[in-house]
Design an enzyme around this catalytic site. Structure first.
Site, PDB file in Angstrom:
ATOM      1  N   SER A 215       0.851  -1.197   0.000  1.00 27.85           N
ATOM      2  CA  SER A 215       0.000   0.000   0.000  1.00 27.85           C
ATOM      3  C   SER A 215       0.882   1.241   0.000  1.00 27.85           C
ATOM      4  O   SER A 215       2.072   1.164  -0.335  1.00 27.85           O
ATOM      5  CB  SER A 215      -0.928  -0.022   1.217  1.00 27.85           C
ATOM      6  OG  SER A 215      -1.919   0.968   1.102  1.00 27.85           O
ATOM      7  N   ASN A 216       0.341   2.389   0.360  1.00 29.37           N
ATOM      8  CA  ASN A 216       1.124   3.624   0.398  1.00 29.37           C
ATOM      9  C   ASN A 216       0.618   4.513   1.534  1.00 29.37           C
ATOM     10  O   ASN A 216      -0.300   4.138   2.257  1.00 29.37           O
ATOM     11  CB  ASN A 216       1.069   4.349  -0.955  1.00 29.37           C
ATOM     12  CG  ASN A 216      -0.361   4.663  -1.350  1.00 29.37           C
ATOM     13  OD1 ASN A 216      -1.044   5.427  -0.690  1.00 29.37           O
ATOM     14  ND2 ASN A 216      -0.838   4.029  -2.423  1.00 29.37           N
ATOM     15  N   ARG A 217       1.224   5.681   1.669  1.00 28.35           N
ATOM     16  CA  ARG A 217       0.964   6.522   2.846  1.00 28.35           C
ATOM     17  C   ARG A 217      -0.260   7.421   2.716  1.00 28.35           C
ATOM     18  O   ARG A 217      -0.503   8.266   3.566  1.00 28.35           O
ATOM     19  CB  ARG A 217       2.174   7.423   3.113  1.00 28.35           C
ATOM     20  CG  ARG A 217       3.414   6.673   3.496  1.00 28.35           C
ATOM     21  CD  ARG A 217       4.530   7.674   3.797  1.00 28.35           C
ATOM     22  NE  ARG A 217       5.815   7.019   3.847  1.00 28.35           N
ATOM     23  CZ  ARG A 217       6.265   6.336   4.888  1.00 28.35           C
ATOM     24  NH1 ARG A 217       5.523   6.198   5.958  1.00 28.35           N
ATOM     25  NH2 ARG A 217       7.455   5.766   4.841  1.00 28.35           N
TER      26      ARG A 217
END
Ligand code: CTP
Length: 420
Positions: A215-217
């Site tokens: 995933s990402n931030r």
């Protein structure tokens, strides 16, 4: 001539912070305060030190029934620069000196009033007063332009006899004109009524196995702010969102998704319905080729290789199918911001791209604030300095509205520029 007293929307119960800065017109703020009170507003006055040289705080204190704040470090341990604007429905500065406009435009916070402007999330109305030569100075023009681009309402000063004895533009606008600007700012804007906006937000999660994902931030805050702002301005909004911890925006239809594939399907399903698409989601560009159906065990391995494949470029694929939709994308970059954003604008066939440098302190993922440059397909750029994400959302919607209006008035179909 506009008179005070109004037939406009009511100010009953509205909380207004009235800022007064050091201009000879400071005495006119006394009459404005009385008018605001008569209209039913509760008013808290904040003065700069130089304003107190023209009118005493006691005058405002007696009339408003509240202590006048002048100092960011003032007593009671209360953080006035946070508490006052947080409760306010509007911040009005009348008169606003050239110095005040400059500090507001540049985001300087060297006294209570200017610091408050950095925290205020409500409409900001500035009524400048200065000598004519100052009002037309390029620096003042530039600051007024910056403030207006950011959504600040600047009530033009009037032409007439100035304190210097000269005739020129610089007199504080009449009280009725300022009152009207406040009423308009506080009346709900419905400029997106009749529009159907499809917004995406948040990250995607691409499974590696049943318990792990890539995933990402992204926090989703920017996309949610856009959905909320569009709904408040009258649009029907569908928000397709990756996993976030944010509350569901009122009046918005929310479609929760997890993977890029699910996001593609949800957005495609609503695409024909939409009139504008705003793609704020941080979509994973790659996903594990074959997610494991059981939890991957380490079984004494010292390393593990993941095979990844490309996900669909959702925005580019939607753009390729568009009929009349206005397409807005984001470019979150760490370097060569404008060049990369322009490439994406062209490659994805967009009308507008919101370019933001995620390395700038206080902006980007997880933050409540953001700064951005809006770039349209003609290459016109609008700089939006650091501001709350909700204010940025409104500024993006303002620019999108302008593009829709231009498109409407020219009546020519918008060509889709080619892919990369
Ligand atoms: N986007 C998309 N589908 C993807 C990747 C991105 O629709 N698979 C959208 C994003 O929502 C954003 C825009 O495309 O509005 C630009 O996303 P960004 O991640 O900045 O760029 P990429 O196209 O992914 O290019 P790169 O990662 O190489 O910078």
């Amino acid at each position: 001539m506009k008179t005070s007293g109004s037939i406009g929307p009511t100010l009953i119960g509205k909380q207004i912070v009235l800022g007064v800065t050091g201009s000879i017109a400071a005495y006119k703020a006394v009459a404005l305060l009385r008018t605001l009170l008569r209209e039913g507003a509760r008013v808290h006055v904040v003065m700069t030190q130089s304003a107190t040289k023209f009118v005493t705080p006691l005058t405002f204190e007696v009339l408003s029934g509240h202590p006048v704040s002048t100092d960011v470090f003032e007593s009671h341990q209360e953080m006035k620069h946070l508490s006052l604007p947080a409760q306010a429905d509007a911040v009005v500065i009348a008169p606003a000196t050239a110095n005040c406009l400059a500090r507001a435009a540049l985001g300087l916070g060297d006294d209570l009033l200017s610091t408050m402007l950095l925290t205020a999330q409500c409409p900001l109305i500035l009524a400048p007063a200065m000598d004519g030569g100052m009002w037309s100075h390029p620096s003042v023009r530039e600051h007024v332009g910056t403030l207006r681009a950011r959504g600040t309402i600047v009530v033009n000063p009037e032409t007439g006899l100035l304190a210097s004895g000269r005739i020129g533009q610089g007199r504080l606008a009449e009280e009725g004109t300022i009152l009207e600007a406040i009423q308009v700012a506080l009346a709900p804007r419905r400029d997106w009524q009749g529009h159907r906006i499809l917004v995406s937000a948040g990250p995607t999660q691409e499974p590696i196995d049943p318990v792990r994902f890539i995933s990402n931030r992204s926090s989703g805050k920017m996309g949610y702010a856009i959905a909320e702002a569009a709904q408040a301005r009258g649009a029907q909004v569908v928000l397709v969102t990756g996993p976030t911890t944010l509350p569901t925006p009122r009046g918005v239809e929310v479609v929760p998704v997890a993977t890029a594939e699910e996001m593609t399907k949800a957005l495609s399903a609503h695409f024909a319905w939409s009139t504008t698409v705003i793609m704020a989601a941080a979509v994973a560009d790659f996903r594990p080729t074959s997610p494991a159906s059981h939890k991957i065990q380490k079984q004494g391995q010292t390393y593990q290789t993941l095979d990844l494949e490309r996900t669909t470029d959702i925005l580019a694929s939607l753009s390729a199918k568009r009929t009349t939709q206005l397409m807005v994308g984001f470019a979150a970059e760490t370097h060569d911001l404008i060049a990369h954003a322009k490439d994406k604008l062209a490659a994805k066939g967009l009308d507008l791209i919101v370019a933001n440098d995620v390395t700038v302190k206080g902006t980007g993922f997880g933050s409540d604030q953001n700064a951005a440059t809006l770039i349209d397909r003609q290459g016109a750029m609008t700089e939006l300095p650091l501001m709350p994400k909700r204010a940025l959302a409104d500024a993006i919607l303002n620019r999108a509205q302008e593009l829709l209006r231009t498109r409407h008035s020219s009546q020519t179909p918008t060509p889709v520029t080619g892919g990369r």
